[in-house]
Each structure stands twice: as C-alpha cells, then as structure tokens.
Design a protein around this motif. Sequence first.
Motif, PDB file in Angstrom:
ATOM      1  N   PRO A   1       0.830  -1.208   0.000  1.00 21.42           N
ATOM      2  CA  PRO A   1       0.000   0.000   0.000  1.00 21.42           C
ATOM      3  C   PRO A   1       0.861   1.254   0.000  1.00 21.42           C
ATOM      4  CG  PRO A   1       0.086  -0.928   2.194  1.00 21.42           C
ATOM      5  CD  PRO A   1       0.800  -1.901   1.303  1.00 21.42           C
ATOM      6  N   LEU A   2       0.312   2.335  -0.502  1.00 19.19           N
ATOM      7  CA  LEU A   2       0.970   3.635  -0.431  1.00 19.19           C
ATOM      8  C   LEU A   2       0.873   4.141   1.002  1.00 19.19           C
ATOM      9  CD1 LEU A   2       2.183   6.315  -1.345  1.00 19.19           C
ATOM     10  CD2 LEU A   2      -0.078   6.952  -2.261  1.00 19.19           C
ATOM     11  N   ILE A   3       2.004   4.156   1.698  1.00 26.30           N
ATOM     12  CA  ILE A   3       2.074   4.698   3.054  1.00 26.30           C
ATOM     13  C   ILE A   3       2.615   6.121   2.947  1.00 26.30           C
ATOM     14  CG2 ILE A   3       3.006   4.423   5.371  1.00 26.30           C
ATOM     15  CD1 ILE A   3       3.450   1.445   4.715  1.00 26.30           C
ATOM     16  N   LEU A   4       1.795   7.085   3.282  1.00 21.41           N
ATOM     17  CA  LEU A   4       2.202   8.480   3.134  1.00 21.41           C
ATOM     18  C   LEU A   4       3.082   8.923   4.296  1.00 21.41           C
ATOM     19  CD1 LEU A   4      -1.188  10.066   1.997  1.00 21.41           C
ATOM     20  CD2 LEU A   4       0.821   9.684   0.577  1.00 21.41           C
ATOM     21  N   PRO A   5       4.102   9.726   4.023  1.00 26.59           N
ATOM     22  CA  PRO A   5       4.874  10.327   5.116  1.00 26.59           C
ATOM     23  C   PRO A   5       3.953  11.205   5.961  1.00 26.59           C
ATOM     24  CG  PRO A   5       5.948  10.673   2.985  1.00 26.59           C
ATOM     25  CD  PRO A   5       4.578  10.148   2.698  1.00 26.59           C
ATOM     26  N   GLN A   6       4.206  11.251   7.244  1.00 25.73           N
ATOM     27  CA  GLN A   6       3.350  12.047   8.128  1.00 25.73           C
ATOM     28  C   GLN A   6       3.844  13.488   8.181  1.00 25.73           C
ATOM     29  OE1 GLN A   6       2.367  10.017  11.808  1.00 25.73           O
ATOM     30  NE2 GLN A   6       2.038   8.090  10.728  1.00 25.73           N
ATOM     31  N   ASN A   7       3.882  14.062   7.002  1.00 24.51           N
ATOM     32  CA  ASN A   7       4.263  15.460   6.785  1.00 24.51           C
ATOM     33  C   ASN A   7       2.968  16.230   6.579  1.00 24.51           C
ATOM     34  OD1 ASN A   7       4.730  17.851   5.124  1.00 24.51           O
ATOM     35  ND2 ASN A   7       6.854  17.172   4.971  1.00 24.51           N
ATOM     36  N   LEU A   8       2.605  17.083   7.523  1.00 24.42           N
ATOM     37  CA  LEU A   8       1.291  17.717   7.482  1.00 24.42           C
ATOM     38  C   LEU A   8       1.115  18.629   6.283  1.00 24.42           C
ATOM     39  CD1 LEU A   8       0.624  18.482  11.257  1.00 24.42           C
ATOM     40  CD2 LEU A   8      -0.021  16.485   9.885  1.00 24.42           C
ATOM     41  N   SER A   9       2.177  19.249   5.818  1.00 27.45           N
ATOM     42  CA  SER A   9       2.084  20.083   4.626  1.00 27.45           C
ATOM     43  C   SER A   9       1.730  19.230   3.411  1.00 27.45           C
ATOM     44  CB  SER A   9       3.403  20.826   4.396  1.00 27.45           C
ATOM     45  OG  SER A   9       3.354  21.569   3.195  1.00 27.45           O
ATOM     46  N   LEU A  10       2.367  18.073   3.311  1.00 25.22           N
ATOM     47  CA  LEU A  10       2.071  17.153   2.213  1.00 25.22           C
ATOM     48  C   LEU A  10       0.645  16.635   2.315  1.00 25.22           C
ATOM     49  CD1 LEU A  10       2.954  15.354  -0.195  1.00 25.22           C
ATOM     50  CD2 LEU A  10       3.709  13.679   1.499  1.00 25.22           C
ATOM     51  N   ILE A  11       0.225  16.281   3.522  1.00 27.51           N
ATOM     52  CA  ILE A  11      -1.135  15.777   3.714  1.00 27.51           C
ATOM     53  C   ILE A  11      -2.161  16.840   3.326  1.00 27.51           C
ATOM     54  CG2 ILE A  11      -2.801  14.961   5.421  1.00 27.51           C
ATOM     55  CD1 ILE A  11      -0.624  12.931   4.715  1.00 27.51           C
ATOM     56  N   ASP A  12      -1.888  18.101   3.678  1.00 29.44           N
ATOM     57  CA  ASP A  12      -2.796  19.189   3.298  1.00 29.44           C
ATOM     58  C   ASP A  12      -2.973  19.245   1.784  1.00 29.44           C
ATOM     59  OD1 ASP A  12      -3.167  19.915   5.936  1.00 29.44           O
ATOM     60  OD2 ASP A  12      -1.752  21.596   5.882  1.00 29.44           O
ATOM     61  N   LYS A  13      -1.880  19.117   1.066  1.00 27.08           N
ATOM     62  CA  LYS A  13      -1.950  19.157  -0.401  1.00 27.08           C
ATOM     63  C   LYS A  13      -2.660  17.933  -0.943  1.00 27.08           C
ATOM     64  CE  LYS A  13       2.285  21.897  -0.849  1.00 27.08           C
ATOM     65  NZ  LYS A  13       3.712  21.879  -1.287  1.00 27.08           N
ATOM     66  N   TRP A  14      -2.366  16.775  -0.366  1.00 22.85           N
ATOM     67  CA  TRP A  14      -2.994  15.536  -0.826  1.00 22.85           C
ATOM     68  C   TRP A  14      -4.518  15.603  -0.683  1.00 22.85           C
ATOM     69  CZ3 TRP A  14      -1.335  11.230  -3.322  1.00 22.85           C
ATOM     70  CH2 TRP A  14      -2.174  10.111  -3.314  1.00 22.85           C
ATOM     71  N   LEU A  15      -4.982  16.183   0.407  1.00 24.88           N
ATOM     72  CA  LEU A  15      -6.421  16.228   0.664  1.00 24.88           C
ATOM     73  C   LEU A  15      -7.117  17.412   0.005  1.00 24.88           C
ATOM     74  CD1 LEU A  15      -6.570  15.186   4.439  1.00 24.88           C
ATOM     75  CD2 LEU A  15      -7.096  13.794   2.439  1.00 24.88           C
ATOM     76  N   ASP A  16      -6.374  18.322  -0.557  1.00 25.32           N
ATOM     77  CA  ASP A  16      -6.955  19.502  -1.189  1.00 25.32           C
ATOM     78  C   ASP A  16      -7.492  19.133  -2.569  1.00 25.32           C
ATOM     79  OD1 ASP A  16      -7.655  21.911  -2.284  1.00 25.32           O
ATOM     80  OD2 ASP A  16      -5.683  22.858  -2.030  1.00 25.32           O
ATOM     81  N   PRO A  17      -8.830  19.112  -2.765  1.00 22.54           N
ATOM     82  CA  PRO A  17      -9.379  18.728  -4.070  1.00 22.54           C
ATOM     83  C   PRO A  17      -9.055  19.727  -5.177  1.00 22.54           C
ATOM     84  CG  PRO A  17     -11.114  19.544  -2.632  1.00 22.54           C
ATOM     85  CD  PRO A  17      -9.883  19.439  -1.789  1.00 22.54           C
ATOM     86  N   GLN A  18      -8.611  20.933  -4.797  1.00 21.88           N
ATOM     87  CA  GLN A  18      -8.249  21.935  -5.796  1.00 21.88           C
ATOM     88  C   GLN A  18      -6.787  21.803  -6.231  1.00 21.88           C
ATOM     89  OE1 GLN A  18     -10.746  23.784  -6.967  1.00 21.88           O
ATOM     90  NE2 GLN A  18     -12.039  22.737  -5.467  1.00 21.88           N
ATOM     91  N   CYS A  19      -6.038  20.967  -5.531  1.00 23.44           N
ATOM     92  CA  CYS A  19      -4.616  20.801  -5.840  1.00 23.44           C
ATOM     93  C   CYS A  19      -4.479  19.811  -6.993  1.00 23.44           C
ATOM     94  CB  CYS A  19      -3.853  20.306  -4.615  1.00 23.44           C
ATOM     95  SG  CYS A  19      -2.093  20.116  -4.903  1.00 23.44           S
ATOM     96  N   ASP A  20      -4.209  20.339  -8.179  1.00 26.44           N
ATOM     97  CA  ASP A  20      -4.109  19.479  -9.362  1.00 26.44           C
ATOM     98  C   ASP A  20      -2.700  19.432  -9.942  1.00 26.44           C
ATOM     99  OD1 ASP A  20      -3.954  22.033 -10.328  1.00 26.44           O
ATOM    100  OD2 ASP A  20      -5.707  21.899 -11.656  1.00 26.44           O
ATOM    101  N   GLU A  21      -1.724  19.893  -9.178  1.00 23.64           N
ATOM    102  CA  GLU A  21      -0.328  19.803  -9.617  1.00 23.64           C
ATOM    103  C   GLU A  21       0.206  18.435  -9.201  1.00 23.64           C
ATOM    104  OE1 GLU A  21       1.662  23.127  -7.904  1.00 23.64           O
ATOM    105  OE2 GLU A  21       0.425  24.597  -8.946  1.00 23.64           O
TER     106      GLU A  21
END
Length: 230
Positions: free
Chosen positions: A171-191
């Motif tokens: 499975p994809l285990i995401l780093p617990q980097n809150l900045s990264l998580i914010d981007k991952w969960l942002d539906p407007q983030c398409d980069e």
Amino acid sequence: MCGRLNTTFDSGVKKLYTRLKINKVIDRPIDRRFVKAADTVSIVRNVGEQRRVENAMWWLLLDQTENDFKPSRFTSFNTRFDKLNTPQSAGYQAYRSARCIIAVKGFGETEFVDKKPVHYFDMQAESGGLILGGLYRTWQHNKTGEIKLSCSVITLPAHEKLKHIHSKAMPLILPQNLSLIDKWLDPQCDELDQFEHLLHPRLPQSLIAHQIDRPMTHQPISLPQTIPYD
C-alpha cells in the motif's frame, strides 16, 4: 496488497487523528482489528473548508441495487499506481480531485503460490499509526437519494524489504508530513507532479511484522520482526 486492514482505534491512532486537524466527525472511526475488502472503513477527506471523518465502502466502484448499493463486479478495493494516469481507468478522475487518507494501525498481506495461500502476515506501525493514501467516490441513489461513499487504497510495487512477505504489491504509506497531507487532501490541488515521488515503493515508518495462522483467528506463529524505515 490483499484486502485486510487493521483499524484498531488505539491511543497511537487517536493521536494521529488529532494531528490531522479534523473539523467534523460525521461517523465514529471504525475500531476493528480485521477489516476486509467491501467492508466499511473510515476515511478522512476535505469537503469545502471542512476536514471530515466519514465511513465508506472499501470498494471504489459500486453498482446500484433496488434500494442500496453493492460492490461492482470489477475488483476495485485497491487502485494500482500505474493506472492513476490512465484515462478511463476507475481511479483516474478521483486521483485528480477526490484523494483521501485512511488512518490505520496496520495492514495484512497474503502470499500465494499456485493460487493457494502459503502464509499470512500482519504488519503494524512500530509506533503510532499509518496513513494510507487513497481515493474516494460519491454515489447518489436514483430512487432513495441516499449518498454513499466508496474508497480504494493506492498500491505500489513491492518494496524490497517486504518481498518475502508479499512479492507483488504494497500500500501507499504516506509520510506524516502535514504540509504534504494538506496538499494531498486539497481537491483543488491538481499539480500532480508533486505526488510523483510518492508513487515509488518506500517505507516512511518502521513496521513490526509477524506471521499469523490466518486472519480470522490471528494467532502468531512466528516471532515479530522489525522492518526499518528507509
């Protein structure tokens, strides 16, 4: 990755939820040691300005029944990394605008030889919990108007440190980097280029793995082993 998650809601996972800055708990997090494909699992997603905990069926594609939904005949509890950028694939659009995370204690794997299971492994975070990268979809029933969420876990090729446990995928285990998580969960983030490095096998956390007799009885049959992070 086979279809097993450990969603035990212990103190480590609770702390992880707290760090995720959740605004709204729509559904109480599922607290079970053994969650299998097509069961209900708790996901975290962003809806407008809210970060929510909601329950979803762990099977991305659903079919509508007379009064409800059921898993599609197409297997979709996992979404392979190499299908994320394939137009018309089940996860293509979700990867662009409907990413979620699944906070878990651990996950299970099964290795098959000649289509028969030869061993089962249970893997848990050495400390705290794990954040799995996932996708979700929203469905509305034509007759009842019911809204149903479904989800999948993104899978990667097997990590070298895990191939003796499961030789095909992880499975994809995401780093617990809150900045990264914010981007991952942002539906407007398409980069999406900024997520490319995540789609390669990596262990951002150490795991504790042990062999078990079978998922339902969950009796250890080997000493635990530590699999160190990269």
